[in-house]
Design a protein around this motif. Structure first.
Motif, PDB file in Angstrom:
ATOM      1  N   ILE A 102       0.852  -1.185   0.000  1.00  0.00           N
ATOM      2  CA  ILE A 102       0.000   0.000   0.000  1.00  0.00           C
ATOM      3  C   ILE A 102       0.892   1.242   0.000  1.00  0.00           C
ATOM      4  N   ILE A 103       0.479   2.251  -0.735  1.00  0.00           N
ATOM      5  CA  ILE A 103       1.153   3.546  -0.667  1.00  0.00           C
ATOM      6  C   ILE A 103       0.425   4.394   0.380  1.00  0.00           C
ATOM      7  N   TYR A 104       1.149   4.810   1.391  1.00  0.00           N
ATOM      8  CA  TYR A 104       0.571   5.662   2.427  1.00  0.00           C
ATOM      9  C   TYR A 104       0.819   7.115   2.030  1.00  0.00           C
ATOM     10  N   VAL A 105      -0.277   7.832   1.827  1.00  0.00           N
ATOM     11  CA  VAL A 105      -0.224   9.177   1.257  1.00  0.00           C
ATOM     12  C   VAL A 105      -0.450  10.218   2.349  1.00  0.00           C
ATOM     13  N   ASN A 106       0.497  11.129   2.481  1.00  0.00           N
ATOM     14  CA  ASN A 106       0.403  12.226   3.450  1.00  0.00           C
ATOM     15  C   ASN A 106       0.130  13.533   2.712  1.00  0.00           C
ATOM     16  N   ILE A 107      -0.915  14.240   3.104  1.00  0.00           N
ATOM     17  CA  ILE A 107      -1.180  15.581   2.569  1.00  0.00           C
ATOM     18  C   ILE A 107      -0.592  16.576   3.568  1.00  0.00           C
ATOM     19  N   VAL A 108       0.352  17.375   3.092  1.00  0.00           N
ATOM     20  CA  VAL A 108       1.128  18.250   3.972  1.00  0.00           C
ATOM     21  C   VAL A 108       1.114  19.674   3.418  1.00  0.00           C
ATOM     22  N   LEU A 109       0.891  20.641   4.304  1.00  0.00           N
ATOM     23  CA  LEU A 109       0.942  22.051   3.918  1.00  0.00           C
ATOM     24  C   LEU A 109       1.990  22.783   4.737  1.00  0.00           C
ATOM     25  N   HIS A 110       2.729  23.653   4.059  1.00  0.00           N
ATOM     26  CA  HIS A 110       3.697  24.536   4.720  1.00  0.00           C
ATOM     27  C   HIS A 110       3.324  25.994   4.477  1.00  0.00           C
ATOM     28  N   ASN A 111       3.501  26.819   5.493  1.00  0.00           N
ATOM     29  CA  ASN A 111       3.718  28.248   5.272  1.00  0.00           C
ATOM     30  C   ASN A 111       5.138  28.536   5.748  1.00  0.00           C
ATOM     31  N   GLU A 112       5.688  29.655   5.327  1.00  0.00           N
ATOM     32  CA  GLU A 112       7.101  29.904   5.591  1.00  0.00           C
ATOM     33  C   GLU A 112       7.312  31.229   6.318  1.00  0.00           C
ATOM     34  N   GLU A 113       8.500  31.382   6.843  1.00  0.00           N
ATOM     35  CA  GLU A 113       8.860  32.655   7.449  1.00  0.00           C
ATOM     36  C   GLU A 113       9.028  33.706   6.357  1.00  0.00           C
ATOM     37  N   PRO A 114       8.797  34.981   6.682  1.00  0.00           N
ATOM     38  CA  PRO A 114       8.884  36.025   5.651  1.00  0.00           C
ATOM     39  C   PRO A 114      10.308  36.208   5.149  1.00  0.00           C
TER      40      PRO A 114
ATOM     41  N   LYS B  21       0.308   8.417  -8.397  1.00  0.00           N
ATOM     42  CA  LYS B  21      -0.079   7.507  -9.479  1.00  0.00           C
ATOM     43  C   LYS B  21       1.147   6.901 -10.167  1.00  0.00           C
ATOM     44  N   ALA B  22       2.206   7.697 -10.305  1.00  0.00           N
ATOM     45  CA  ALA B  22       3.428   7.184 -10.933  1.00  0.00           C
ATOM     46  C   ALA B  22       4.038   6.060 -10.097  1.00  0.00           C
ATOM     47  N   LEU B  23       4.068   6.240  -8.787  1.00  0.00           N
ATOM     48  CA  LEU B  23       4.602   5.201  -7.901  1.00  0.00           C
ATOM     49  C   LEU B  23       3.721   3.959  -7.940  1.00  0.00           C
ATOM     50  N   LEU B  24       2.417   4.162  -7.970  1.00  0.00           N
ATOM     51  CA  LEU B  24       1.487   3.036  -8.044  1.00  0.00           C
ATOM     52  C   LEU B  24       1.703   2.249  -9.327  1.00  0.00           C
ATOM     53  N   ASN B  25       1.931   2.934 -10.428  1.00  0.00           N
ATOM     54  CA  ASN B  25       2.183   2.254 -11.706  1.00  0.00           C
ATOM     55  C   ASN B  25       3.451   1.406 -11.633  1.00  0.00           C
ATOM     56  N   LYS B  26       4.470   1.901 -10.952  1.00  0.00           N
ATOM     57  CA  LYS B  26       5.721   1.147 -10.835  1.00  0.00           C
ATOM     58  C   LYS B  26       5.535  -0.112  -9.990  1.00  0.00           C
ATOM     59  N   ILE B  27       4.704  -0.004  -8.966  1.00  0.00           N
ATOM     60  CA  ILE B  27       4.431  -1.176  -8.122  1.00  0.00           C
ATOM     61  C   ILE B  27       3.622  -2.211  -8.904  1.00  0.00           C
ATOM     62  N   GLU B  28       2.588  -1.757  -9.610  1.00  0.00           N
ATOM     63  CA  GLU B  28       1.709  -2.680 -10.326  1.00  0.00           C
ATOM     64  C   GLU B  28       2.410  -3.316 -11.524  1.00  0.00           C
ATOM     65  N   SER B  29       3.391  -2.641 -12.092  1.00  0.00           N
ATOM     66  CA  SER B  29       4.130  -3.204 -13.236  1.00  0.00           C
ATOM     67  C   SER B  29       5.229  -4.160 -12.791  1.00  0.00           C
ATOM     68  N   GLY B  30       5.489  -4.220 -11.480  1.00  0.00           N
ATOM     69  CA  GLY B  30       6.542  -5.082 -10.970  1.00  0.00           C
ATOM     70  C   GLY B  30       7.899  -4.422 -10.920  1.00  0.00           C
ATOM     71  N   GLU B  31       7.967  -3.155 -11.309  1.00  0.00           N
ATOM     72  CA  GLU B  31       9.238  -2.435 -11.249  1.00  0.00           C
ATOM     73  C   GLU B  31       9.675  -2.225  -9.807  1.00  0.00           C
ATOM     74  N   ARG B  32       8.694  -2.131  -8.911  1.00  0.00           N
ATOM     75  CA  ARG B  32       8.966  -2.066  -7.474  1.00  0.00           C
ATOM     76  C   ARG B  32       8.349  -3.291  -6.813  1.00  0.00           C
TER      77      ARG B  32
ATOM     78  N   THR C  98     -10.223   3.019  -2.201  1.00  0.00           N
ATOM     79  CA  THR C  98     -11.315   2.036  -2.122  1.00  0.00           C
ATOM     80  C   THR C  98     -10.846   0.656  -2.559  1.00  0.00           C
ATOM     81  N   GLU C  99      -9.939   0.639  -3.524  1.00  0.00           N
ATOM     82  CA  GLU C  99      -9.399  -0.632  -4.026  1.00  0.00           C
ATOM     83  C   GLU C  99      -8.289  -1.191  -3.134  1.00  0.00           C
ATOM     84  N   GLY C 100      -7.921  -0.458  -2.077  1.00  0.00           N
ATOM     85  CA  GLY C 100      -6.890  -0.927  -1.158  1.00  0.00           C
ATOM     86  C   GLY C 100      -5.480  -0.729  -1.648  1.00  0.00           C
ATOM     87  N   LYS C 101      -5.292   0.140  -2.644  1.00  0.00           N
ATOM     88  CA  LYS C 101      -3.957   0.339  -3.207  1.00  0.00           C
ATOM     89  C   LYS C 101      -3.208   1.490  -2.536  1.00  0.00           C
ATOM     90  N   ILE C 102      -3.926   2.472  -2.039  1.00  0.00           N
ATOM     91  CA  ILE C 102      -3.318   3.570  -1.300  1.00  0.00           C
ATOM     92  C   ILE C 102      -4.141   3.813  -0.046  1.00  0.00           C
TER      93      ILE C 102
END
Length: 332
Positions: free
Chosen positions: A52-64, A254-265, A302-306
């Motif tokens: 499974i690919i564990y996906v983190n949604i991350v936001l940054h704000n920065e110092e001025p 999606k690119a990482l998922l494609n590599k896993i499903e193709s057997g590259e990973r 939903t498909e259990g891939k991520i």
């Protein structure tokens, strides 16, 4: 008579030998069967790890700074309120999509929250400051993020605490590339604030980067970095855990998922990827586009891939489901 007796004894001897050979064969077959059964049982007992690919949604704000492209929130109330509203709309969209979110703020925005979030401003966040609303009402994670040019990680953690929110133990972004500029060793011990009397200690690292992201390394997985010089090697004796972000985009997932499903990973490994958001880039159009991209990715969930998780939840999965076995994927 003598010949008959000899023949009888010879026949009995052959029968006895056959019985012994048969007995030995039975014993050997029994032993082989026992070994085979034990082998099959052992195979059955080998741990089976999900892919499974564990996906983190991350936001940054920065110092001025001219380098970051952010202005001083504390000196421009209108600028702050515009960013606050976009952050609120983003958080509500993420909540509606039932995904996890790590809000990683630097010091300036946090100071502006304390300065400008009065009762009137807080009316659209259930009477709470925006950071507290994100944590308590929406259930998201709040991690310190610091460039440490003036305020260090402990200072930022204090500013989060000052807004009635407990900061996580995740260090959200740090210099790691090249090793001679790495601040990895900084996180090995508790950090004392330079502006505030406050101590904070990281357990998890995220966002290993080069200066201004000029030569970042694309990586996926979870491991314990050996040292600043061997950051992309695992050492089980180390304390700090690193969660990699891959490309930081929905397309990267999606690119990482494609590599896993193709057997590259290989399968049976923990994979990680992030969707990284710069707070200054938030607009209604950006949020609407991200909403569509997340809805598309939700089909893979939903498909259990991520699976959408916070950074801290990703580490818990790594420890509980993957027995803390490292997976270090580095793309060329």
């Amino acid at each position: 008579m003598i010949n008959d007796e000899v023949k009888k004894r010879s026949r009995n001897s052959r029968i006895s030998k056959k019985k012994k050979v048969l007995g030995l064969s039975i014993i050997l077959m029994g032993t082989f069967s026992a070994i085979l059964v034990a082998f099959l049982i052992n195979l059955d007992q080998q741990p089976s790890y999900p892919t499974i690919i564990y996906v983190n949604i991350v936001l940054h704000n920065e110092e001025p700074s001219p380098d970051t492209g952010y202005f001083d929130y504390t000196k421009n109330r209108t600028y702050y309120l515009e960013h606050r509203e976009m952050l609120r709309l983003l958080a509500l969209m993420l909540k509606q999509n039932n995904v996890s979110f790590d809000f990683q703020s630097d010091w300036c925005f946090l100071q502006a929250v304390a300065l400008f979030d009065n009762d009137t401003v807080k009316a659209n966040t259930n009477g709470k400051n925006i950071v507290r609303f994100i944590k308590e009402d929406l259930g998201f994670e709040v991690d310190p993020h610091a460039h440490e040019t003036s305020y260090n990680y402990a200072d930022v953690a204090f500013l989060i605490q000052n807004l009635s929110v407990t900061p996580s133990n995740v260090a959200g972004g740090f210099l790691a590339i090249p090793p001679e500029y790495s601040v990895f060793d900084h996180f090995l011990a508790p950090i004392e604030g330079t502006h505030y009397n406050y101590t904070w200690m990281a357990d998890i690292l995220w966002g290993a980067a080069s200066y201004l992201h000029s030569s970042d390394i694309t990586a996926s997985g979870v491991w314990k970095p050996k040292s600043k010089d061997e950051f992309y090697e695992h050492s089980s004796s180390q304390r700090l855990i690193y969660v990699a972000r891959y490309l930081g985009t929905p397309a990267g997932v999606k690119a990482l998922l494609n590599k896993i499903e193709s057997g590259e990973r290989p399968s049976g490994k923990i994979y990680t990827a992030a969707i990284f958001i710069g707070q200054k880039n938030l607009t209604p159009e950006f949020i609407a586009q991200l909403d569509s991209q997340i809805k598309e990715l939700k089909h893979y969930e939903t498909e259990g891939k991520i699976k959408f998780t916070t950074i801290q939840e990703t580490v818990e999965v790594w420890q509980d489901l993957f027995d803390s076995l490292p997976n270090i994927v580095i793309e060329p």
